[in-house]
Design a protein around this motif. Sequence first.
Motif, PDB file in Angstrom:
ATOM      1  N   ASP A   1     -27.187  40.933  -3.482  1.00 35.44           N
ATOM      2  CA  ASP A   1     -28.333  40.152  -3.948  1.00 35.44           C
ATOM      3  C   ASP A   1     -28.057  38.651  -3.928  1.00 35.44           C
ATOM      4  O   ASP A   1     -28.834  37.877  -3.380  1.00 35.44           O
ATOM      5  N   ILE A   2     -26.939  38.254  -4.547  1.00 33.88           N
ATOM      6  CA  ILE A   2     -26.577  36.835  -4.592  1.00 33.88           C
ATOM      7  C   ILE A   2     -25.069  36.695  -4.442  1.00 33.88           C
ATOM      8  O   ILE A   2     -24.303  37.412  -5.103  1.00 33.88           O
ATOM      9  N   MET A   3     -24.654  35.779  -3.571  1.00 32.84           N
ATOM     10  CA  MET A   3     -23.244  35.396  -3.490  1.00 32.84           C
ATOM     11  C   MET A   3     -23.140  33.961  -3.967  1.00 32.84           C
ATOM     12  O   MET A   3     -23.933  33.097  -3.560  1.00 32.84           O
ATOM     13  N   CYS A   4     -22.168  33.696  -4.827  1.00 28.26           N
ATOM     14  CA  CYS A   4     -22.013  32.345  -5.369  1.00 28.26           C
ATOM     15  C   CYS A   4     -20.541  32.071  -5.639  1.00 28.26           C
ATOM     16  O   CYS A   4     -19.680  32.923  -5.392  1.00 28.26           O
TER      17      CYS A   4
ATOM     18  N   ALA B   1     -11.894  36.901  -0.566  1.00 33.62           N
ATOM     19  CA  ALA B   1     -11.096  37.437  -1.682  1.00 33.62           C
ATOM     20  C   ALA B   1     -10.322  36.327  -2.396  1.00 33.62           C
ATOM     21  O   ALA B   1      -9.928  35.334  -1.773  1.00 33.62           O
ATOM     22  N   PRO B   2     -10.151  36.475  -3.714  1.00 35.82           N
ATOM     23  CA  PRO B   2     -10.654  37.582  -4.539  1.00 35.82           C
ATOM     24  C   PRO B   2     -12.115  37.389  -4.922  1.00 35.82           C
ATOM     25  O   PRO B   2     -12.540  36.275  -5.229  1.00 35.82           O
ATOM     26  N   VAL B   3     -12.878  38.490  -4.882  1.00 33.85           N
ATOM     27  CA  VAL B   3     -14.295  38.450  -5.231  1.00 33.85           C
ATOM     28  C   VAL B   3     -14.491  39.213  -6.542  1.00 33.85           C
ATOM     29  O   VAL B   3     -14.104  40.367  -6.656  1.00 33.85           O
ATOM     30  N   SER B   4     -15.073  38.553  -7.527  1.00 32.19           N
ATOM     31  CA  SER B   4     -15.395  39.216  -8.793  1.00 32.19           C
ATOM     32  C   SER B   4     -16.872  39.581  -8.794  1.00 32.19           C
ATOM     33  O   SER B   4     -17.636  39.157  -7.922  1.00 32.19           O
ATOM     34  N   GLY B   5     -17.280  40.386  -9.776  1.00 31.73           N
ATOM     35  CA  GLY B   5     -18.649  40.862  -9.801  1.00 31.73           C
ATOM     36  C   GLY B   5     -19.382  40.521 -11.084  1.00 31.73           C
ATOM     37  O   GLY B   5     -18.779  40.478 -12.159  1.00 31.73           O
ATOM     38  N   VAL B   6     -20.680  40.277 -10.952  1.00 28.86           N
ATOM     39  CA  VAL B   6     -21.572  40.094 -12.105  1.00 28.86           C
ATOM     40  C   VAL B   6     -22.732  41.077 -11.950  1.00 28.86           C
ATOM     41  O   VAL B   6     -23.386  41.112 -10.903  1.00 28.86           O
TER      42      VAL B   6
ATOM     43  N   VAL C   1     -18.122  35.055  -6.173  1.00 28.33           N
ATOM     44  CA  VAL C   1     -18.706  36.003  -7.129  1.00 28.33           C
ATOM     45  C   VAL C   1     -19.891  36.696  -6.459  1.00 28.33           C
ATOM     46  O   VAL C   1     -20.748  36.047  -5.865  1.00 28.33           O
ATOM     47  N   ALA C   2     -19.908  38.030  -6.531  1.00 34.43           N
ATOM     48  CA  ALA C   2     -21.028  38.823  -6.019  1.00 34.43           C
ATOM     49  C   ALA C   2     -21.887  39.270  -7.198  1.00 34.43           C
ATOM     50  O   ALA C   2     -21.361  39.778  -8.194  1.00 34.43           O
ATOM     51  N   VAL C   3     -23.193  39.070  -7.072  1.00 32.88           N
ATOM     52  CA  VAL C   3     -24.118  39.380  -8.168  1.00 32.88           C
ATOM     53  C   VAL C   3     -25.073  40.488  -7.731  1.00 32.88           C
ATOM     54  O   VAL C   3     -25.722  40.379  -6.683  1.00 32.88           O
ATOM     55  N   GLU C   4     -25.144  41.551  -8.522  1.00 31.70           N
ATOM     56  CA  GLU C   4     -26.125  42.610  -8.299  1.00 31.70           C
ATOM     57  C   GLU C   4     -27.207  42.491  -9.376  1.00 31.70           C
ATOM     58  O   GLU C   4     -26.896  42.450 -10.569  1.00 31.70           O
ATOM     59  N   LEU C   5     -28.458  42.432  -8.938  1.00 33.34           N
ATOM     60  CA  LEU C   5     -29.583  42.215  -9.841  1.00 33.34           C
ATOM     61  C   LEU C   5     -30.439  43.469  -9.975  1.00 33.34           C
ATOM     62  O   LEU C   5     -30.769  44.107  -8.974  1.00 33.34           O
ATOM     63  N   LYS C   6     -30.808  43.806 -11.205  1.00 35.44           N
ATOM     64  CA  LYS C   6     -31.709  44.923 -11.457  1.00 35.44           C
ATOM     65  C   LYS C   6     -32.664  44.537 -12.588  1.00 35.44           C
ATOM     66  O   LYS C   6     -32.357  43.693 -13.416  1.00 35.44           O
ATOM     67  N   ARG C   7     -33.824  45.179 -12.604  1.00 34.12           N
ATOM     68  CA  ARG C   7     -34.684  45.051 -13.786  1.00 34.12           C
ATOM     69  C   ARG C   7     -34.054  45.820 -14.940  1.00 34.12           C
ATOM     70  O   ARG C   7     -33.908  45.299 -16.037  1.00 34.12           O
ATOM     71  N   ARG C   8     -33.704  47.087 -14.664  1.00 31.85           N
ATOM     72  CA  ARG C   8     -33.035  47.932 -15.653  1.00 31.85           C
ATOM     73  C   ARG C   8     -31.686  48.331 -15.067  1.00 31.85           C
ATOM     74  O   ARG C   8     -31.620  49.033 -14.057  1.00 31.85           O
ATOM     75  N   GLY C   9     -30.621  47.873 -15.687  1.00 30.69           N
ATOM     76  CA  GLY C   9     -29.292  48.117 -15.157  1.00 30.69           C
ATOM     77  C   GLY C   9     -28.736  49.447 -15.611  1.00 30.69           C
ATOM     78  O   GLY C   9     -28.520  49.660 -16.806  1.00 30.69           O
ATOM     79  N   ASP C  10     -28.503  50.361 -14.666  1.00 29.86           N
ATOM     80  CA  ASP C  10     -27.914  51.647 -15.014  1.00 29.86           C
ATOM     81  C   ASP C  10     -26.630  51.860 -14.220  1.00 29.86           C
ATOM     82  O   ASP C  10     -26.175  50.982 -13.488  1.00 29.86           O
TER      83      ASP C  10
END
Length: 231
Positions: free
Chosen positions: A145-148, A186-191, A156-165
């Motif tokens: 969804d977003i790389m920053c 690398a290294p890539v962290s996640g949000v 940092v890799a960002v995964e976006l959801k309305r409802r996070g499951d």
Amino acid sequence: MRVVIARCSVDYVGRLTAHLPLATRLLMVKADGSVLIHSDGGSYKPLNWMSPPCSMAQLEPTADEAEEGVQSVWSVQHAKSEDRLHVRIHEVLHDSSHDLGIDPGLIKDGVEAQLQQLLAEHITTLGEGYTLIRREYMTAIGPVDIMCRDADGATVAVELKRRGDIDGVEQLTRYLELLNRDPHLAPVSGVFAAQLIKPQARVLAEDRGIRCVTLDYEALKGMDDTEARLF
């Protein structure tokens, strides 16, 4: 994709041990190498699976297995751990392969798409000093969804959801495994960011070192108040 319906038993050995007794199940082998075992009810999620990178070998049964009626054995080995999946097939009811082509990816609904746009425009919502690389960062298994970058310049890799499951956490985990193989990233962290994050998803994310961020959609919209603009 290979689709097999078979009477089989399944054993998973590694960080955890799990056993599925003999029953008729749906087996899927995807082009990315993943292997999934589904039942006909209970959930849309597989009963057991092996995520890539992994390799699968189709073996002849041992003498003891043959006596029990096993016709063939799928042995699936993960490339980065000792995790193994053994599928003992007693009877094949259906076996077919299909080329699904390139998937265009998930088309997000209006709110989720707008969340992505707003967060990209106000990336410092994730932290002071964050900068945007790009939205919809394409990988071999789909778009992130977003790389920053954070304040220290780390990816940092960002995964976006309305409802996070939990499924969203698993999706981000797969992206992180792939992205961290690239020495330029690398290294890539996640949000894992969502308007609402379920407790089970939060626990799983934090266990995997993924930071959870709850987004306020209305607050993000208010950061770009068109009525307050001079131009």
